[in-house]
Design an enzyme around this catalytic site. Structure first.
Site, mmCIF file in Angstrom:
data_model
loop_
_atom_site.group_PDB
_atom_site.id
_atom_site.type_symbol
_atom_site.label_atom_id
_atom_site.label_comp_id
_atom_site.label_asym_id
_atom_site.label_seq_id
_atom_site.Cartn_x
_atom_site.Cartn_y
_atom_site.Cartn_z
ATOM 1 N N ARG A 84 0.806 -1.319 -0.003
ATOM 2 C CA ARG A 84 0.086 -0.026 -0.132
ATOM 3 C C ARG A 84 0.906 1.117 0.045
ATOM 4 O O ARG A 84 1.619 1.445 0.875
ATOM 5 C CB ARG A 84 -0.768 0.034 1.197
ATOM 6 C CG ARG A 84 -1.607 1.307 1.612
ATOM 7 C CD ARG A 84 -2.606 1.340 2.823
ATOM 8 N NE ARG A 84 -3.431 2.563 2.694
ATOM 9 C CZ ARG A 84 -3.160 3.385 3.762
ATOM 10 N NH1 ARG A 84 -2.607 3.035 4.855
ATOM 11 N NH2 ARG A 84 -3.595 4.607 3.872
ATOM 12 N N HIS A 129 -2.879 10.928 1.023
ATOM 13 C CA HIS A 129 -2.228 10.632 2.337
ATOM 14 C C HIS A 129 -1.447 11.855 2.890
ATOM 15 O O HIS A 129 -0.299 12.024 2.989
ATOM 16 C CB HIS A 129 -1.186 9.638 2.603
ATOM 17 C CG HIS A 129 -0.730 8.889 3.822
ATOM 18 N ND1 HIS A 129 -1.130 7.771 4.063
ATOM 19 C CD2 HIS A 129 -0.465 9.565 5.079
ATOM 20 C CE1 HIS A 129 -0.535 7.347 5.331
ATOM 21 N NE2 HIS A 129 -0.435 8.343 5.734
ATOM 22 N N GLU A 174 -7.230 8.531 6.836
ATOM 23 C CA GLU A 174 -7.427 9.045 8.099
ATOM 24 C C GLU A 174 -7.913 10.398 8.134
ATOM 25 O O GLU A 174 -7.419 11.560 8.616
ATOM 26 C CB GLU A 174 -6.015 8.936 9.002
ATOM 27 C CG GLU A 174 -5.564 7.620 9.048
ATOM 28 C CD GLU A 174 -4.212 7.470 10.060
ATOM 29 O OE1 GLU A 174 -3.777 8.591 10.220
ATOM 30 O OE2 GLU A 174 -3.848 6.426 10.715
ATOM 31 N N ASN A 316 -6.994 1.904 10.049
ATOM 32 C CA ASN A 316 -5.717 1.902 10.550
ATOM 33 C C ASN A 316 -5.800 1.949 12.050
ATOM 34 O O ASN A 316 -6.479 2.728 12.666
ATOM 35 C CB ASN A 316 -4.774 3.212 10.180
ATOM 36 C CG ASN A 316 -4.532 3.629 8.988
ATOM 37 O OD1 ASN A 316 -4.792 2.482 8.032
ATOM 38 N ND2 ASN A 316 -4.115 4.758 8.320
ATOM 39 N N TYR A 318 -3.739 1.329 15.902
ATOM 40 C CA TYR A 318 -2.352 1.375 16.565
ATOM 41 C C TYR A 318 -2.550 1.173 18.214
ATOM 42 O O TYR A 318 -1.657 0.371 18.717
ATOM 43 C CB TYR A 318 -1.914 2.596 16.361
ATOM 44 C CG TYR A 318 -1.197 2.925 14.826
ATOM 45 C CD1 TYR A 318 -1.960 3.559 14.124
ATOM 46 C CD2 TYR A 318 0.110 2.470 14.782
ATOM 47 C CE1 TYR A 318 -1.368 3.445 12.545
ATOM 48 C CE2 TYR A 318 0.738 2.614 13.335
ATOM 49 C CZ TYR A 318 -0.152 3.277 12.617
ATOM 50 O OH TYR A 318 0.626 3.454 11.198
ATOM 51 N N GLU A 386 -3.197 -0.076 8.252
ATOM 52 C CA GLU A 386 -1.955 0.130 8.952
ATOM 53 C C GLU A 386 -1.953 -0.350 10.449
ATOM 54 O O GLU A 386 -2.868 -0.281 10.977
ATOM 55 C CB GLU A 386 -1.838 1.753 8.979
ATOM 56 C CG GLU A 386 -1.126 2.570 8.061
ATOM 57 C CD GLU A 386 -1.099 3.747 8.353
ATOM 58 O OE1 GLU A 386 -0.767 4.531 9.343
ATOM 59 O OE2 GLU A 386 -1.369 4.803 7.197
HETATM 60 C C1 PNW Z 1 -0.610 7.098 11.031
HETATM 61 N N1 PNW Z 1 -3.126 7.336 16.806
HETATM 62 O O1 PNW Z 1 -0.963 8.241 11.796
HETATM 63 C C2 PNW Z 1 -0.319 7.671 9.577
HETATM 64 O O2 PNW Z 1 -1.180 7.317 8.629
HETATM 65 C C3 PNW Z 1 0.979 7.523 9.200
HETATM 66 O O3 PNW Z 1 1.419 8.415 7.917
HETATM 67 C C4 PNW Z 1 2.026 7.676 10.283
HETATM 68 O O4 PNW Z 1 3.250 7.450 10.036
HETATM 69 C C5 PNW Z 1 1.712 6.220 11.195
HETATM 70 O O5 PNW Z 1 0.340 6.268 11.573
HETATM 71 C C6 PNW Z 1 2.481 6.568 12.632
HETATM 72 O O6 PNW Z 1 2.062 7.604 13.388
HETATM 73 C C7 PNW Z 1 -1.390 7.919 12.926
HETATM 74 O O7 PNW Z 1 -2.909 8.238 18.003
HETATM 75 C C8 PNW Z 1 -0.922 8.754 14.077
HETATM 76 O O8 PNW Z 1 -4.004 6.572 17.003
HETATM 77 C C9 PNW Z 1 -1.591 8.452 15.607
HETATM 78 C C10 PNW Z 1 -2.630 7.655 15.543
HETATM 79 C C11 PNW Z 1 -3.280 7.067 14.509
HETATM 80 C C12 PNW Z 1 -2.404 6.983 13.194
#
Ligand code: PNW
Length: 486
Positions: A84, A129, A174, A316, A318, A386
């Site tokens: 991706r 993005h 996002e 996405n 995390y 992601e």
């Molecule tokens: C993503 N959160 O951002 C982005 O899509 C990427 O470009 C980035 O490099 C990656 O995550 C790492 O930061 C996020 O707090 C940042 O949950 C923070 C969050 C989620 C997505």
């Protein structure tokens, strides 16, 4: 006990898509080469470098513009099913408008796509993005309602040029990060800080722009190109701190504010912005003396146009947070998005923390998230687009913390599959170290280490790369596996 001969291994189906993800501004570099136009990250990092933790920029980044063959070689080393990546809008359309197409931009992505296809690696394109052409920002960017047309015109160029070979398109990456962090706050370009109004205008226009691109694809391209078009929303897991009604309502408010604003109009059966949240903003707006709600509504026609406009739900994911109605509330200005949401959040002390302050490993949070989304939105097709773990620039290549994180994610994915969640694939963030936005080069998410001191931007696999490769190849998680090449 993890004895691989004793325990029955849960396996990923052969057609489960394993991949890795990147984004144009974070890896490409070549910021003004071969006719590329300026974007909002070029502009912000050049005019206002101190907003970035190490005052760096993506002028060169991982230099993937010149290293795409090595990038594809890494995909082959890992045995990825898919990759991706995102397109730089200003590399293709230097002014943002579709009157002038930059042939070198088209050629770069054609080269990358063709190189991947040689080795049977499926390309997944994200159209946006975060790197908006600066010329469009000067016209207001996402808060201008005409944005929806500019995006549709750009999408047409993308489908016409790449849709013969690319079968999966993601419109936006996002929305919360774009609309709240970029327009509502100063956490992403264009650092507009229009928290109480810009956030919501952007939300509406983004969602309508997505739907325009989706319908364009659906009507004019899908019949011959036979691919799919969807959106990726960042969905972390938000649980109520206690079982009280107040805390459960607070958690729901948090979910509606962070991702419901974008998911509800598209994936819910009634459409529009989430009810409780928009009622709250309308009530506060009236109290605050506004003649109308700070949050725009969708007309009936817009609602019908947007509802159902996606072939899949890209997530996405995390981390997770606990949400409270009363505790851990930060002082928020009035009016503001944070004051509208009006909740507190915290992490549990036992959750391991990555190099990014917001990133905790929370066991089974993918499962909790997708179970919730499945119920709410009638079991759509999901992709995790992601998921990944950050380490420090000087951390060892033996990245056992990242391996622990990925293995925990794999167990959570298997729980989803066991439960009949319609989950088709998983993309690790990221294939390689890259420009981590406001954190510059100080947080590293790569399966491959990138040496940013070296003009060649040499890439070296971390231990996690070997572990991920082993999972992809064998379709199960082998806790005994130790790579012998490290
Ligand atoms: C993503 N959160 O951002 C982005 O899509 C990427 O470009 C980035 O490099 C990656 O995550 C790492 O930061 C996020 O707090 C940042 O949950 C923070 C969050 C989620 C997505």
């Amino acid at each position: 006990c993890h004895g691989s001969t004793v325990k029955q291994q849960r396996r990923f189906p052969d057609d489960f898509v394993f991949g890795a993800a990147t984004a144009s501004y974070q890896i490409e570099g070549a910021w003004d080469e071969d006719g590329k136009g300026e974007n909002i990250w070029d502009y912000m990092t050049h005019t206002n470098p101190t907003v970035i933790r190490d005052s760096s920029n993506g002028d060169i980044a991982a230099d993937s513009y010149h290293n795409y063959k090595r990038d594809v070689e890494m995909m082959r080393e890992l045995g990825l099913d898919a990759y991706r990546f995102s397109l730089s809008w200003a590399r293709i359309l230097p002014t943002g408008m579709a009157n002038e197409i930059n042939p070198a931009g088209i050629a770069y992505y054609n080269n990358l796509i063709n190189e991947m296809l040689k080795y049977n690696i499926e390309p997944m394109i994200t159209l946006y993005h975060w790197d908006l052409p600066q010329k469009l920002q000067e016209l207001g960017g996402f808060v201008n309602p005409l944005f929806t047309d500019w995006f549709e015109d750009y999408a047409r160029v993308v489908f016409e040029n790449f849709g013969d070979r690319v079968k999966m398109f993601i419109t936006f990456n996002e929305p919360y990060q774009i609309c709240y962090q970029g327009y509502g706050a100063t956490i992403k370009a264009p650092i507009l800080n229009s928290t109480a109004i810009g956030t919501y205008l952007c939300a509406k226009h983004l969602v309508v722009a997505h739907a325009k691109a989706f319908h364009l694809y659906d009507k004019e391209f899908k019949p011959t190109q036979k691919g799919v078009c969807g959106i990726t929303i960042s969905v972390n897991w938000f649980d109520a701190a206690t079982d009280t009604e107040e805390d459960r309502a607070a958690a729901e408010m948090k979910r509606q504010g962070e991702w419901g604003l974008y998911a509800h109009p598209i994936f819910s059966s009634e459409g529009g912005f989430p009810k409780e949240f928009s009622e709250k903003v309308a009530a506060k707006s009236a109290q605050q003396g506004y003649a109308r709600s700070r949050m725009p509504e969708f007309t009936e026609e817009e609602n019908a146009f947007v509802r159902g406009a996606s072939d899949f739900f890209g997530v996405n994911h995390y981390t997770a947070k606990m949400v409270s109605a009363t505790q851990y509330k930060e002082d928020a200005p009035v009016p503001s998005f944070m004051d509208d949401m009006d909740v507190g959040q915290f992490a549990l002390p036992e959750w391991p923390v990555g190099a990014s302050s917001w990133l905790m490993l929370v066991p089974n949070s993918i499962y909790n998230t997708l179970t919730h989304l499945k119920e709410k939105y009638n079991n759509p097709v999901f992709y995790i687009t992601e998921n990944g773990w950050s380490s420090y620039p000087d951390s060892s290549l033996i990245d056992d913390d990242r391996i622990t994180y990925y293995r925990s994610s794999m167990e959570s994915l298997l729980n989803c599959l066991d439960d009949g969640i319609n989950l088709k694939g998983y993309m690790a963030w990221s294939l390689m170290d890259n420009y981590e936005w406001m954190q510059g080069y100080q947080e590293r998410f790569g399966l491959y280490h990138v040496n940013f001191e070296d003009p060649a931007r040499t890439r070296t696999p971390r231990k996690s790369a070997f572990v991920y490769k082993h999972i992809i190849k064998n379709r199960f998680v082998d806790y005994e596996y130790e790579p012998d090449t490290m």
